[in-house]
Design an enzyme around this catalytic site. Structure first.
Site, PDB file in Angstrom:
ATOM      1  N   LYS A 149       1.144  -1.109   0.029  1.00 43.82           N
ATOM      2  CA  LYS A 149       0.012   0.010  -0.074  1.00 43.82           C
ATOM      3  C   LYS A 149       0.868   1.390  -0.019  1.00 43.82           C
ATOM      4  O   LYS A 149       0.461   2.273  -0.817  1.00 43.82           O
ATOM      5  CB  LYS A 149      -0.976  -0.014   1.172  1.00 43.82           C
ATOM      6  CG  LYS A 149      -2.177  -0.977   1.036  1.00 43.82           C
ATOM      7  CD  LYS A 149      -2.824  -1.202   2.285  1.00 43.82           C
ATOM      8  CE  LYS A 149      -3.773  -2.458   1.902  1.00 43.82           C
ATOM      9  NZ  LYS A 149      -4.468  -2.924   3.465  1.00 43.82           N
TER      10      LYS A 149
ATOM     11  N   GLN B 259      -4.712  -1.710   9.817  1.00 46.39           N
ATOM     12  CA  GLN B 259      -4.616  -3.110   9.233  1.00 46.39           C
ATOM     13  C   GLN B 259      -4.779  -4.291   9.920  1.00 46.39           C
ATOM     14  O   GLN B 259      -4.666  -4.289  11.245  1.00 46.39           O
ATOM     15  CB  GLN B 259      -2.932  -3.258   8.834  1.00 46.39           C
ATOM     16  CG  GLN B 259      -2.610  -4.597   8.090  1.00 46.39           C
ATOM     17  CD  GLN B 259      -3.319  -4.677   6.618  1.00 46.39           C
ATOM     18  OE1 GLN B 259      -3.223  -3.641   5.856  1.00 46.39           O
ATOM     19  NE2 GLN B 259      -3.823  -5.710   6.312  1.00 46.39           N
TER      20      GLN B 259
ATOM     21  N   ASP C 110     -11.148   2.540   4.091  1.00 48.03           N
ATOM     22  CA  ASP C 110     -11.328   1.112   3.914  1.00 48.03           C
ATOM     23  C   ASP C 110     -12.857   0.936   3.839  1.00 48.03           C
ATOM     24  O   ASP C 110     -13.369  -0.329   3.637  1.00 48.03           O
ATOM     25  CB  ASP C 110     -10.920   0.515   5.440  1.00 48.03           C
ATOM     26  CG  ASP C 110      -9.659  -0.518   4.940  1.00 48.03           C
ATOM     27  OD1 ASP C 110      -9.186  -0.690   3.555  1.00 48.03           O
ATOM     28  OD2 ASP C 110      -8.898  -0.717   5.750  1.00 48.03           O
TER      29      ASP C 110
END
Ligand code: NAP
Length: 294
Positions: A52, A96, A119
């Site tokens: 990412k 994460q 997200d």
């Protein structure tokens, strides 16, 4: 039969984002900035976060990586999220997953400002998706919708069967596919579904997101169906240097010849995920989902 090339579409999407970022910079505006919080040293999470950060560089985004050891407390993490929520430099950030067991993922996700939740996991964004409002759509379902769109796959009136009802893949997929304008008739299946074989065999579009390698066989797929394989399970392999390879939920070799379109694993849905996250961060920077901060 057409093999859907997720790598190519993802590269195209990233290039479109890079061009937009260039234009933002030329105007003298602040380019998008994505932050990631990584807890511990899980191999998979390290790889995803590194990918990412690298993708941010490629498209001209700023990026920040905040690392914590496995024993970080929940309140330390909540404080960090509070700082990122308030930091005007950061357009969007992700935590994460998975997190260590002593930290509540639900509490962490709920503490993220929905306007920075790129997200798309915060209940506000999930709810806005359900209501058909502008929202950050979570990356994997967004990526799949993008693949269907870019391959001009007809969805209106089609019977779509989604196997798997997780909050991050199956359920949002079923909602997006049933939305006005997409117009599929959707059946959402799970581990308690009866007659799964027959239901799958009736699908015009079949989305497999259950995490069971090669679960979907040829007899479960209708002639001419579109098959989207979300599954990525690491299985041991002597053929690769790493000692494992990725397997999808679909028995590709026997299913592919029956399909009109199919996504391979790897190289199908997977590569779209990071591009989708970048896209959401660009939307956050441009205030396309929520109005600008006062
Ligand atoms: P998950 O949270 O484990 O959910 C699996 C779902 O499949 C559950 O709803 C479960 O039903 C259902 N299921 C399990 N066994 C079944 C069976 N025999 N028949 C019917 N349904 C069954 O998984 P996930 O997070 O959604 O991930 C699914 C797969 O996608 C995994 O392989 C994951 O690695 C992969 N994935 C890939 C990407 C990507 O970028 N390519 C992104 C995310 C996930 P119940 O609800 O009844 O338990």
């Amino acid at each position: 039969m057409t093999i859907i090339d997720g790598k190519e579409i993802s590269a195209r999407l990233k290039e479109e984002i890079r061009i937009k970022v260039e234009a933002i910079k030329l105007q003298g505006s602040k380019p998008p900035h994505l932050a990631a919080i990584l807890v511990g040293h899980d191999g998979g999470s390290e790889t995803y976060v590194a990918a990412k950060v690298k993708a941010c560089e490629m498209v001209g985004f700023g990026s920040t990586l905040v690392r914590y050891e496995e024993d970080v407390t929940e309140s330390e993490l909540l404080n960090c999220i509070d700082r990122l929520n308030k930091d005007p430099e950061i357009d969007g950030f992700i935590v994460q997953l998975p997190l260590p067991k002593h930290i509540s993922e639900e509490k962490i996700i709920e503490s993220i400002d929905p306007r920075k939740d790129v997200d798309g996991f915060h209940p506000v964004n999930v709810g806005r998706v359900v209501a058909g409002m502008p929202a950050f759509v979570s990356a994997t379902p967004f990526g799949i919708m993008e693949l269907l769109k870019r391959y001009q796959i007809e969805t209106s009136g089609k019977h779509c069967v989604v196997v798997g009802r997780s909050n991050i893949v199956g359920r949002p997929m079923s909602i997006l596919l049933s939305q006005k304008g997409v117009d599929c008739t959707v059946t959402l299946c799970h581990s308690r579904t009866r007659n799964l074989k027959e239901i799958c065999a009736g699908a015009d579009i079949l989305v497999a997101a259950l995490g069971k390698p090669e679960f979907l066989t040829a007899e479960m797929v209708k002639e001419g169906a579109v098959v989207i394989d979300v599954g990525t399970t690491r299985v041991p392999s002597s053929e690769t240097k790493s000692g494992f390879k990725l397997k999808g939920d679909v028995k590709f070799d026997e299913v592919a010849h029956k399909c009109s379109f199919i996504t391979p694993v790897p190289g199908g849905v997977g590569p779209m995920t990071i591009a989708s996250l970048l896209y959401n961060t660009l939307l956050a920077n441009e205030h396309k989902i929520y109005p600008a901060y006062e």
